[in-house]
Every structure is written in C-alpha cells, then in structure tokens.
Motif scaffolding. Structure first.
Motif, PDB file in Angstrom:
ATOM      1  N   ARG A 129       6.482  -4.424   1.602  1.00 30.26           N
ATOM      2  CA  ARG A 129       7.497  -4.607   2.649  1.00 30.26           C
ATOM      3  C   ARG A 129       7.775  -6.085   2.910  1.00 30.26           C
ATOM      4  NH1 ARG A 129       6.189  -0.189   7.061  1.00 30.26           N
ATOM      5  NH2 ARG A 129       6.864   1.651   5.895  1.00 30.26           N
ATOM      6  N   PRO A 166      -4.889  -9.605  -1.411  1.00 28.35           N
ATOM      7  CA  PRO A 166      -6.110  -9.234  -0.669  1.00 28.35           C
ATOM      8  C   PRO A 166      -7.375  -9.215  -1.519  1.00 28.35           C
ATOM      9  CG  PRO A 166      -4.680  -7.316  -0.980  1.00 28.35           C
ATOM     10  CD  PRO A 166      -3.987  -8.472  -1.617  1.00 28.35           C
ATOM     11  N   SER A 172      -4.654   0.645   1.112  1.00 30.03           N
ATOM     12  CA  SER A 172      -3.290   1.194   1.152  1.00 30.03           C
ATOM     13  C   SER A 172      -2.406   0.415   2.117  1.00 30.03           C
ATOM     14  CB  SER A 172      -3.305   2.658   1.594  1.00 30.03           C
ATOM     15  OG  SER A 172      -4.084   3.404   0.739  1.00 30.03           O
ATOM     16  N   TYR A 173      -2.978   0.077   3.272  1.00 34.87           N
ATOM     17  CA  TYR A 173      -2.210  -0.671   4.274  1.00 34.87           C
ATOM     18  C   TYR A 173      -1.735  -2.000   3.689  1.00 34.87           C
ATOM     19  CZ  TYR A 173      -0.940  -2.976   8.626  1.00 34.87           C
ATOM     20  OH  TYR A 173      -0.247  -3.641   9.620  1.00 34.87           O
ATOM     21  N   GLU A 174      -2.644  -2.697   3.013  1.00 39.53           N
ATOM     22  CA  GLU A 174      -2.311  -3.993   2.401  1.00 39.53           C
ATOM     23  C   GLU A 174      -1.193  -3.840   1.372  1.00 39.53           C
ATOM     24  OE1 GLU A 174      -6.832  -5.811   2.354  1.00 39.53           O
ATOM     25  OE2 GLU A 174      -6.060  -4.665   0.681  1.00 39.53           O
ATOM     26  N   THR A 175      -1.293  -2.783   0.572  1.00 40.40           N
ATOM     27  CA  THR A 175      -0.293  -2.564  -0.473  1.00 40.40           C
ATOM     28  C   THR A 175       1.092  -2.367   0.139  1.00 40.40           C
ATOM     29  OG1 THR A 175      -2.026  -1.536  -1.805  1.00 40.40           O
ATOM     30  CG2 THR A 175       0.244  -1.168  -2.506  1.00 40.40           C
ATOM     31  N   VAL A 176       1.152  -1.536   1.195  1.00 39.08           N
ATOM     32  CA  VAL A 176       2.432  -1.283   1.865  1.00 39.08           C
ATOM     33  C   VAL A 176       2.961  -2.571   2.517  1.00 39.08           C
ATOM     34  CG1 VAL A 176       3.506  -0.034   3.787  1.00 39.08           C
ATOM     35  CG2 VAL A 176       1.999   1.174   2.213  1.00 39.08           C
ATOM     36  N   ARG A 177       2.062  -3.334   3.154  1.00 39.32           N
ATOM     37  CA  ARG A 177       2.477  -4.592   3.797  1.00 39.32           C
ATOM     38  C   ARG A 177       3.001  -5.594   2.770  1.00 39.32           C
ATOM     39  NH1 ARG A 177       3.538  -5.232   9.090  1.00 39.32           N
ATOM     40  NH2 ARG A 177       2.985  -7.428   8.883  1.00 39.32           N
ATOM     41  N   LEU A 178       2.333  -5.680   1.632  1.00 37.94           N
ATOM     42  CA  LEU A 178       2.779  -6.604   0.576  1.00 37.94           C
ATOM     43  C   LEU A 178       4.169  -6.206   0.091  1.00 37.94           C
ATOM     44  CD1 LEU A 178      -0.451  -7.089  -1.588  1.00 37.94           C
ATOM     45  CD2 LEU A 178       0.743  -8.862  -0.293  1.00 37.94           C
ATOM     46  N   VAL A 230      -2.521  -2.433  -6.555  1.00 38.88           N
ATOM     47  CA  VAL A 230      -2.762  -1.038  -6.933  1.00 38.88           C
ATOM     48  C   VAL A 230      -3.410  -0.973  -8.322  1.00 38.88           C
ATOM     49  CG1 VAL A 230      -1.631   1.097  -7.621  1.00 38.88           C
ATOM     50  CG2 VAL A 230      -0.984  -0.008  -5.482  1.00 38.88           C
ATOM     51  N   THR A 245      -7.603   0.366   4.287  1.00 43.78           N
ATOM     52  CA  THR A 245      -7.202  -1.041   4.254  1.00 43.78           C
ATOM     53  C   THR A 245      -6.484  -1.364   2.948  1.00 43.78           C
ATOM     54  OG1 THR A 245      -9.037  -1.608   5.695  1.00 43.78           O
ATOM     55  CG2 THR A 245      -8.069  -3.405   4.446  1.00 43.78           C
TER      56      THR A 245
END
Lengths: 159, 120
Positions: free
Chosen positions: B86, B33, B78-84, B97, B76
């Motif tokens: 997963r 991202p 944090s969301y991106e980090t979790v999506r990456l 991060v 956004t």
C-alpha cells in the motif's frame, strides 16, 4: 485522517521509524516486556488448544494452524486500524494485543514446518495448497480487517 | 504440565521476537522488515530440528509450541506485506513474501535434515 501525516509504520510488532515505538523500551522496559510476555502466553495457549482440538496427519491439510493464522491476520488488521485511528491508543495496547496475543497466537514456524513435513510425507499437493491458501488468506484477511474497521470508524466520526 | 511448559516457552519467545526485531532494525535502517524475517527464519530452523529430533513431548511443548510458536509470527509478516504494498513498495512486498516463504522452508528443511543426520 487526511490532515494527519502519513503513518510511517510497516512493522506491527515494533517500528523504530515510529517515535512512540522507539522510545517505549527506554521509558518503561519491564512493563513493555511483561505485557508482551503475558499476551504471548495467552496467544500461544489459545493456539495450542486449537491445534490440540483439531490435529492433522502429516499428509493432511493443517486446518487448525490455517484458521489460527488467517484469523490472527484479520485481527491484526482490525487492531492496527483502531490504534491508528486513536493515534496509537494506550501505550500497552500494541505490545500486549499486537506483539503479545496476536504474535503469540499466529505462527510462521509451524507453517513452514508443516509444509516441509507434507513434502517429506509425499503430499506435495497438500503442501502447495496449504502454502498458497495461508498466504493469500492471510494477506486478504489483513486487508479486510483494516478496510472494514477503517470504514466503520469513518462512519462513527461522520455521525 | 504441558500448559505450563507452553506458557513458559511463549513468555520467553514473544519478548525475544520484539527485542530481536528492535536490534535488527537499529542496525539496518530500511523499509524491508529484516527483523521479522530474522525471527521467522530462526524459529523455522529450530522447529524443523525439533521435529527431526526424537524429542520428548515436554521439550516439544516448551521449545516448539511455546518458544518457536511465539518467537515467530504470521500476523506481523502479513501486516508488513500489506503495508509495503500500500505504501508503494510493491517489489519489497513481493520480496518479503517470496523471501520469507523460501527462507522459512529452507530453514525448516535444514533443521530437520541436521537433526536427522545427528540422530542417525
């Protein structure tokens, strides 16, 4: 859910690999940007109100911003799970609520500057604790918001 | 008055985050991202500068709380980090991060130091 193709989205604000995101600015540019601006104003004012209500000294733990960022992350997890379940939902839902309200509410600049200011003020312990607590709390909050919402939606569908 | 200045800054900052993110993505097609990283680093640099500058409270409300606050985003990021993570991109999640925190802190420090140097 398993019959649907995997959601290619990484970016909650806008992800050009998602067809709907790619086309939204061409179809209705003014509406999209106004929805984001309006949501951003609401989110920023809520953030400013909380920061004003609970100020912190340079050496103190920024509790207001910590609470803002972690709760905003919980809510983006909830929101994106709901929108994913709805196959995207209303075309203005993500721009207004996700990009606008939650993007305007949470802040990375205050996070970075508060850590830097704690270091300048000679409080490296506070700086490190704040850095780590926000990071871990935010990531856990996204995961929790997404997992709980997805589980609730699955139960609703199963009934 | 302060409320209006914050609102005005946010009304510009939030759409500018969206437009910058789109512009960066359209030039760099990648799972990483870069768009969000870009706005978060620019916002941290600017806010660092504002904190180092003997700024008027009105300027801080408009550009700091309003503009920088809405231009940057933690949700956004944090969301991106979790999506990456997963999606099997654990290394990219870790890089997001480490890169965001390191670049954000470096930018905040640089903005602060530059403002201090300019104002003596």
């Amino acid at each position: 859910m398993s019959e649907q193709p995997p959601d290619p989205r990484t970016d909650a604000d806008v992800d050009l690999r998602v067809d709907a995101d790619r086309g939204e600015l061409t179809t209705r540019p003014a509406t999209i940007l106004l929805a984001i601006a309006a949501g951003g104003v609401l989110g920023a004012l809520a953030r400013a109100g909380l920061q004003h209500a609970a100020p912190h000294p340079p050496t103190g733990f920024p509790w207001a911003t910590f609470t803002i960022n972690t709760s905003g992350c919980l809510l983006i997890g909830v929101l994106m799970a709901v929108l994913g379940h709805l196959g995207g939902g209303h075309p203005l839902a993500r721009p207004f609520l996700g990009v606008g309200v939650l993007g305007g509410f949470t802040t990375f600049s205050a996070y970075a500057v508060d850590i830097q200011q704690a270091l300048v003020a000679g409080a490296p312990g506070t700086a490190l604790a704040y850095l780590a607590a926000t990071l871990l709390g935010a990531l856990a909050a996204v995961g929790l918001g997404d997992a709980v919402t997805a589980a609730l939606l699955r139960r609703r569908v199963a009934r | 008055m302060t409320v209006l200045l914050i609102a005005l800054g946010a009304a510009v900052g939030a759409p500018l985050r969206y437009l910058t993110d789109r512009a960066v993505q359209s030039r760099h097609a990648s799972a990483f991202p870069w768009g969000t990283l870009t706005v978060n680093v620019i916002g941290s640099l600017l806010l660092g500068g504002l904190v180092g500058w003997p700024a008027d409270p009105a300027v801080t409300a408009l550009l700091g709380t309003g503009f920088c606050g809405a231009l940057t985003t933690y949700s956004t990021f944090s969301y991106e980090t979790v999506r990456l993570a997963r999606g099997g991109h654990r290394l990219l999640a870790l890089a997001n991060v480490a890169g965001s925190v390191a670049a954000g802190l470096a930018a905040a420090s640089a903005g602060y130091a530059l403002a201090r140097a300019l104002t003596g």
